[in-house]
Design an enzyme around this catalytic site. Structure first.
Site, PDB file in Angstrom:
ATOM      1  N   LYS A  84       0.845  -1.200   0.000  1.00 37.78           N
ATOM      2  CA  LYS A  84       0.000   0.000   0.000  1.00 37.78           C
ATOM      3  C   LYS A  84       0.879   1.249   0.000  1.00 37.78           C
ATOM      4  O   LYS A  84       2.087   1.187   0.265  1.00 37.78           O
ATOM      5  CB  LYS A  84      -0.929  -0.004   1.220  1.00 37.78           C
ATOM      6  CG  LYS A  84      -1.535  -1.353   1.552  1.00 37.78           C
ATOM      7  CD  LYS A  84      -2.421  -1.918   0.459  1.00 37.78           C
ATOM      8  CE  LYS A  84      -2.983  -3.266   0.927  1.00 37.78           C
ATOM      9  NZ  LYS A  84      -3.854  -3.923  -0.022  1.00 37.78           N
TER      10      LYS A  84
HETATM   11  C1  LIG Z   1      -4.561  -5.137   1.000  1.00 34.90           C
HETATM   12  C2  LIG Z   1      -6.023  -5.190   1.133  1.00 34.90           C
HETATM   13  C3  LIG Z   1      -6.636  -5.729   2.277  1.00 34.90           C
HETATM   14  C4  LIG Z   1      -5.856  -6.424   3.365  1.00 34.90           C
HETATM   15  O1  LIG Z   1      -4.973  -5.605   4.021  1.00 34.90           O
HETATM   16  P1  LIG Z   1      -4.003  -6.248   5.165  1.00 34.90           P
HETATM   17  O2  LIG Z   1      -3.494  -5.044   5.872  1.00 34.90           O
HETATM   18  O3  LIG Z   1      -2.934  -6.979   4.431  1.00 34.90           O
HETATM   19  O4  LIG Z   1      -4.833  -7.102   6.020  1.00 34.90           O
HETATM   20  C5  LIG Z   1      -8.003  -5.657   2.365  1.00 34.90           C
HETATM   21  N1  LIG Z   1      -8.753  -5.110   1.395  1.00 34.90           N
HETATM   22  C6  LIG Z   1      -8.206  -4.596   0.269  1.00 34.90           C
HETATM   23  C7  LIG Z   1      -9.072  -3.974  -0.759  1.00 34.90           C
HETATM   24  C8  LIG Z   1      -6.816  -4.626   0.098  1.00 34.90           C
HETATM   25  O5  LIG Z   1      -6.275  -4.151  -1.024  1.00 34.90           O
END
Ligand SMILES: *Cc1c(COP(=O)(O)O)cnc(C)c1O
Length: 375
Positions: free
Chosen positions: A182
């Protein structure tokens, strides 16, 4: 020729120093830095309350719990998302019901949500997919009168805007991710933001075993007050090591978004001139952070998505298949949902390299492949 990665976190000496400070302080678990990160994040995102968690997945779980979603209820989710979006409702005994997405944004719409509602629907999880802001108010206009909670999965949304405000600001409750894929990372980590003080207070207790007195407060006093565990909670805490990194990253977010939007504009200009390719773009209601820069490979392009990925790989460019479709994974294969747009997008999209330190020459190499193969 060195390899061009598809994404890389943007980390520097400031993060290193912040972590070193925490280590020297002797307090590494959830404590003052987590509290400071929560405060700064709530302010930056225009939310009343922020509760740090171990991941976005745990924040989604807590959001469903505090919103009262449980057994035998239906939760509308896009299949076109990382699998955690569909998994979270199952943690509370609810059923994920897949809704299709808009072909341009890749997000749920009021119409696709309405089509997926059942008498048992109590919540919708609306995703800002890849950082593209979802038209949240349009979905809330359908759900609010029916008493259906709309949870914003803003895992990819930090730095994106909706109707002139940060995404998430218009949600009753939202979940964020700080995974290294992210735009803002703490290694692992997440956040829950909400406009409701009661939901924030309960989420704050639930992430720490539902303890009535937080561990930080207990350790902060010489004579620790007795604690009570009013319900069954979880260990979804963030550490102060992570929060210290998050504070630095949050301060850099505007610069990170500006750089990504600059790189995205260069791609968009080139791709606009190539027949058969369409790049993700800002919707009319907001601006994206271009966390994932995806391109749809249409029938007019000489190569299909797989062939284009091979051509990119031959030029040492690492690309990724576009966003997954959860309904095709083993746990959800029984779903009878009709999801033509999701299936088309998941089969024809490719994510191109885009990250803060992507150089001009690296980006030019990617664009050269797209152009060469179009002839
Ligand atoms: C990356 C992601 C998640 C999960 O995030 P984590 O922090 O790895 O649990 C959930 N929803 C979406 C849309 C994502 O892109």
């Amino acid at each position: 020729m060195s390899r061009v990665n598809v994404m890389q976190p943007w980390l520097g000496e400031e993060e290193v120093a912040a972590v070193a400070d925490v280590l020297r302080s002797g307090w590494v678990a959830q404590g003052p830095r987590v509290a400071a990160f929560e405060g700064a994040f709530a302010t930056a995102m225009g939310s009343a309350h922020a509760v740090a968690t171990s991941s976005c997945t745990s924040a989604l779980h807590l959001a469903l719990v505090v919103a009262g979603v449980g057994r035998d209820q239906d939760v509308v989710v896009p299949s076109f998302s990382f699998i955690a979006t569909a998994n979270a409702p199952t943690y509370v005994g609810a059923r994920p019901v897949f809704a299709d997405v808009d072909p341009v944004t890749g997000n749920l719409t009021a119409a696709t949500v309405r089509a997926a509602l059942t008498p048992a629907t109590t919540a919708v999880v609306a995703v800002d997919q890849g950082g593209v802001p979802v038209d949240l108010q349009a979905i809330r206009d359908v759900c609010d009168p029916l008493g259906i909670v709309v949870i914003e999965d803003a895992a990819c949304g930090a730095g994106s805007t909706y109707r002139g405000r940060p995404v998430g600001a218009g949600a009753e409750i939202a979940a964020w991710s700080f995974h290294p894929r992210k735009i803002l990372t703490t290694g692992e980590g997440g956040m829950l933001t909400t406009s409701r003080p009661d939901w924030a207070a309960r989420a704050r207790r639930l992430r720490e075993h539902a303890m009535s007195v937080s561990a930080a407060d207990r350790h902060g006093s010489v004579l620790a007050p007795p604690e009570e565990y009013g319900e069954i909670g979880f260990n979804y805490r963030m550490t102060d090591l992570q929060a210290a990194v998050g504070l630095v990253q949050l301060g850099r977010l505007p610069e990170a978004v500006a750089r990504r939007r600059e790189l995205a504009a260069v791609y968009a200009k080139a791709i606009d001139e190539i027949d058969g390719l369409r790049a993700v773009a800002d919707p009319p209601w907001g601006t994206g952070n271009f966390q994932s820069f995806w391109v749809e490979v249409g029938a007019a392009y000489p190569l299909d998505r797989e062939q284009l990925m091979t051509a990119l790989a031959e030029a040492e460019v690492s690309a990724r298949r576009g966003i997954m479709a959860a309904h095709r994974q083993p746990p959800y294969r029984g779903s009878s949902a009709d999801l033509p747009v999701t299936e088309r997008l998941t089969d024809t999209t490719v994510i191109l390299p885009l990250f803060h330190e992507l150089s001009e020459s690296e980006q030019a190499r990617v664009i050269d492949v797209l152009r060469e193969e179009s002839r």
